[in-house]
Design an enzyme around this catalytic site. Structure first.
Site, short mmCIF file in Angstrom:
data_model
loop_
_atom_site.label_atom_id
_atom_site.label_comp_id
_atom_site.label_asym_id
_atom_site.label_seq_id
_atom_site.Cartn_x
_atom_site.Cartn_y
_atom_site.Cartn_z
N SER A 277 0.73 -1.20 -0.03
CA SER A 277 0.08 -0.13 -0.08
C SER A 277 1.08 1.23 0.08
O SER A 277 1.94 1.29 0.57
CB SER A 277 -0.99 0.14 1.29
N GLU A 290 -7.15 -10.75 -6.81
CA GLU A 290 -8.31 -10.00 -7.05
C GLU A 290 -8.72 -9.43 -8.56
O GLU A 290 -9.87 -9.54 -9.08
CB GLU A 290 -8.24 -8.74 -6.12
N TYR A 317 -23.37 -11.51 -44.39
CA TYR A 317 -22.14 -10.71 -43.60
C TYR A 317 -22.64 -9.16 -43.48
O TYR A 317 -23.22 -8.81 -44.36
CB TYR A 317 -20.84 -10.74 -44.44
N1 ARG Z 1 -12.41 -6.83 -41.26
C1 ARG Z 1 -13.33 -7.89 -41.91
C2 ARG Z 1 -14.02 -8.32 -40.90
O1 ARG Z 1 -13.15 -8.87 -39.92
C3 ARG Z 1 -12.97 -8.53 -42.99
C4 ARG Z 1 -14.22 -8.97 -43.84
C5 ARG Z 1 -14.51 -7.82 -44.82
N2 ARG Z 1 -15.69 -8.15 -45.58
C6 ARG Z 1 -16.25 -7.42 -46.21
N3 ARG Z 1 -17.28 -7.87 -47.02
N4 ARG Z 1 -16.12 -6.00 -46.03
O2 ARG Z 1 -15.02 -8.79 -40.97
#
Ligand code: ARG
Length: 392
Positions: A277, A290, A317
């Site tokens: 401390s 901790e 995606y």
């Molecule tokens: N950096 C991007 C990710 O982790 C890579 C994939 C990019 N793909 C795209 N369709 N923009 O998702």
């Protein structure tokens, strides 16, 4: 140059925002992205899309990147956007026309998943090794102190006699469960996403199974939509499994913080593991425990972050998914560091048999006394009441 760049110059401010720290995180993925690209190039040659010498050149270029990366000489810069771009640009610069062929029959969407899964596979293996190391530390604690008895607690009050053998076995068993879960998750995610492209396949007849075999995957993950929708879901499951380990370390830390209270003194942490401390010169604090306890909460937050990032998105995606990268890496780092430090702590704590004996006050034996009577034929409830009278 961006892979997707056509006629417009991207706005630097937007670019900085969309890249974020992804280029830094991608430093870890370079070797895996190359590994996946090597298998991809070999498959393209097998199905006749690349000539044998083109595939050879690409494989050579990718291996070259891997060795540069190993020496810390391959950097992904912010302008590169991500490792996939940096790698493809390097191949184009060094191999010219042939370099431009590596991205045939894939999208960055299946590519990023392949690199991530190869990284996860290694990180999960390291996690298993960390668990085994901690197992050995508990075995050595048990050899040294297994017979030492101390008061076991419920409600933070003395309950019944325990021993450090029982305590060590408790964590060994729990960590064994965690290992099974890690193995299960590792098997579950070990499937190849490659060949599903952006999620809707590629208009070429690919040999997906061959790529999967070259990369040591258990097989292919078939449906492209399932592949894309698994990003975030797989990660959350994996981080949940890591969280189970940190949960056990959290409970173990709380035990050790309590057992090493100066007022109890059952356990002593080496001085070199304690922190002082700035104002109270007498203090030896268990900061290390901790922080280990707090890592559980940190990783639980990563799991929540992962689920919340991926949920609600329509199939396919979305760039949102890029933000799943950091919490997974953070969770692996927290787990691997904590496992290593936990093994160090368990190997080096000292158990004070004298203090444990002193802690075993007569009340801790109350239940045993009840059972002495039971063994002599007294009904349990009567025995309980007879002994209980002493305690008001
Ligand atoms: N950096 C991007 C990710 O982790 C890579 C994939 C990019 N793909 C795209 N369709 N923009 O998702």
């Amino acid at each position: 140059m961006k892979l997707w760049k056509k006629n417009t110059e991207p706005d630097k401010r937007i670019e900085r925002y969309t890249v974020g720290d992804d280029f830094l995180l991608d430093g870890r993925l370079v070797r895996y992205d190359c590994e996946a690209s090597i298998a991809h190039a070999k498959m393209l040659a097998k199905i006749g899309v690349l000539k044998a010498d083109e595939a050879k050149k690409l494989v050579g270029g990718l291996k070259h990147i891997q060795s540069l990366d190993k020496e810390g000489r391959f950097t992904v810069r912010s302008e590169d956007e991500d490792c996939h771009t940096a790698i493809e640009n390097f191949l184009i610069q060094t191999l010219g026309q042939t370099g431009k062929k590596i991205h045939t029959a894939r999208s960055r969407n299946d590519q990023v998943l392949a690199a991530l899964r190869l990284y996860y596979r290694d990180a999960l293996h390291e996690t298993e090794c960390g668990l085994l190391k901690l197992d050995r530390a508990f075995a050595s604690l048990k050899r040294k102190y297994g017979k030492v008895r101390y008061p076991g607690y419920t409600h933070t009050r003395k309950a019944m006699v325990s021993s450090f053998g029982l305590w060590a076995d408790g964590f060994t068993e729990a960590l064994g469960d965690d290992r099974k879960l890690i193995r299960f998750v590792a098997g579950w995610i070990n499937r190849s996403p490659l060949g599903t492209g952006a999620g809707y396949g590629v208009p070429l007849k690919l040999d997906r199974a061959y790529v999967a075999k070259l990369l040591g995957f258990n097989g292919v993950q078939k449906n492209g939509i399932a592949v894309q929708n698994s990003r975030g879901k797989y990660e959350a499951t994996m981080v949940h499994a890591l969280g189970q380990i940190l949960y056990d370390l959290n409970r173990m830390s709380s035990d050790l913080i309590f057992f090493s209270l100066p007022d109890l003194g059952y356990v002593a942490l080496p001085d070199a593991f304690c922190t002082g401390s700035s104002i109270m010169p007498q203090k030896k604090n268990p900061d290390v425990l901790e922080l280990m306890r707090a890592q559980f909460h940190r990783v639980a937050a990563c799991e929540t972050q992962l689920k919340n990032t991926a949920a609600n998105l329509i199939s396919g995606y979305h760039r949102d998914l890029q933000l799943t990268k950091k919490p997974v890496m953070e969770a692996f780092d927290a787990t691997l560091d904590s496992l290593a430090v936990a093994a160090l702590v368990v190997e080096n704590i000292k158990i004070d048999a004298g203090a444990c004996r002193k802690g075993l006050t007569e009340d801790v034996l109350a239940t045993e006394k009840v059972y002495d009577l039971v063994k002599r034929g007294v009904p349990f409830r009567d025995a309980y009441r007879m002994v209980g009278k002493r305690y008001g």
